[in-house]
Structures are given as C-alpha cells and as structure tokens.
Design an enzyme around this catalytic site. Sequence first.
Site, PDB file in Angstrom:
ATOM      1  N   LYS A   1       7.066  -1.278 -13.368  1.00 18.72           N
ATOM      2  CA  LYS A   1       8.314  -1.987 -13.050  1.00 18.72           C
ATOM      3  C   LYS A   1       8.455  -3.217 -13.933  1.00 18.72           C
ATOM      4  O   LYS A   1       7.485  -3.913 -14.217  1.00 18.72           O
ATOM      5  CB  LYS A   1       8.310  -2.428 -11.583  1.00 18.72           C
TER       6      LYS A   1
ATOM      7  N   ASP B   1      -6.695 -11.154  -9.859  1.00 14.37           N
ATOM      8  CA  ASP B   1      -5.427 -11.533 -10.466  1.00 14.37           C
ATOM      9  C   ASP B   1      -5.238 -10.640 -11.687  1.00 14.37           C
ATOM     10  O   ASP B   1      -6.052 -10.670 -12.613  1.00 14.37           O
ATOM     11  CB  ASP B   1      -5.481 -13.011 -10.865  1.00 14.37           C
TER      12      ASP B   1
ATOM     13  N   GLY C   1       0.749  -1.237   0.000  1.00 13.34           N
ATOM     14  CA  GLY C   1       0.000   0.000   0.000  1.00 13.34           C
ATOM     15  C   GLY C   1       0.783   1.292   0.000  1.00 13.34           C
ATOM     16  O   GLY C   1       0.185   2.366   0.027  1.00 13.34           O
TER      17      GLY C   1
END
Length: 201
Positions: A152, A90, A52
């Site tokens: 990323k 997911d 978070g």
Amino acid sequence: MADGNRWKDHYTDRAREENWLARSVYKLEEIDKRHKIIRQGLRILDLGCYPGSWTQYCLKKTGREGFVTGIDLRRPDRIQAVNFRFIEADILAIDPRGLYRETGGMDAVISDLAPQTTGIHVADVSRSMALAEKALEIACNVLNRDGNFICKVFEGGDFKSLKDKASGFFSETRTLRPSAVRKRSREVYLIGLGFVRKSID
C-alpha cells in the site's frame, strides 16, 4: 449519513459478520482474486501485520503447509496459530539482509503499512512513500525467485518513481485501487509479480 460513512460501515459490518479482524482484509482478497498471489503451502511475510486480518487471510489460504511471519510494533494477539511467527520491530529500522538470515526466503511479501497521518497531504504522502520504499527493499532481500509483492502507498508525486524502481525487480508490475478503499482515501496498491533479482543495490 455521508457516502463515506456508509462505505465504511458496509465493510466494517461485513468483516464483523465474517469474523475477520479488520475491514482491510477485503482489499487483500480482491488483489489475490485478480492475481492469485496467496496459495497453499507458501511462506508469507506480512509487514505491518496488526490487527491481523491480512495474516488471518494468508493463514487460511496457505493452509497447514504454509507459514506466515508478521512484523509490527504491536502484536496481533488474536492470531493463534502454530504456523505464525511474530517479530516485534519498527519496519524502518529493520536490516533486510539480517531479516533474511533470520527468517529465510519468502514466496510473497505483503504490506498494508500506513503512517500516522497528520492531515498535511505532502507530509502524509512522503511518510507513506518512505514505508513503501522500505517494504520494497525488504521484499527484494527476502523474496524467493518468482515471488510476489503487494504494498500500500498513498499516491502522490513520487509514486511513478517507486513503480519504476519496482519494475526493475519484477517481471510485471501492476497498480490497483481495491473496492474496499474508502472513497476519499488516496491509497493505492503496488503489485510486483515474478521477482527476478535478489537485492537492491
């Protein structure tokens, strides 16, 4: 003590002292300081939002007029804000067009997604690339025009093709390895600025 451990401890201790949920917040902070992506009033989609700290940062920067939607398999229970929505899912199974219908347009999509690493370089890079490609697909379906993207990825043989693909959807693409990335890590951040197309064909 090894350099890698000192590097980790510096950011871990700093995050604890400054009440951030994870040291990874400093990666987003450096990217944002360079490119001014997170601003007051924006709508942000945080992919892989647990634990978070990126959501924390976005809520702070976007203020009361902003809104953050986080997606992960695990809820960041310490995030309590009226302008935060959590979706348990997911990432790889998400239908991007369906997500757009559910959430509406976003001004920025950020992803700190990482695979469960195996220690096998080729496998880990491949799994990271799959997550990054999915993040890009989602971004290209939910971003508002001129929106921005941060993702990323473990740098490897397919990174150039991912960046080339992203360049077809953004006015400008950049890469950055923030100072908070551990020295032995291969992670790098792909940054797309100024979204110009609506969806991946």
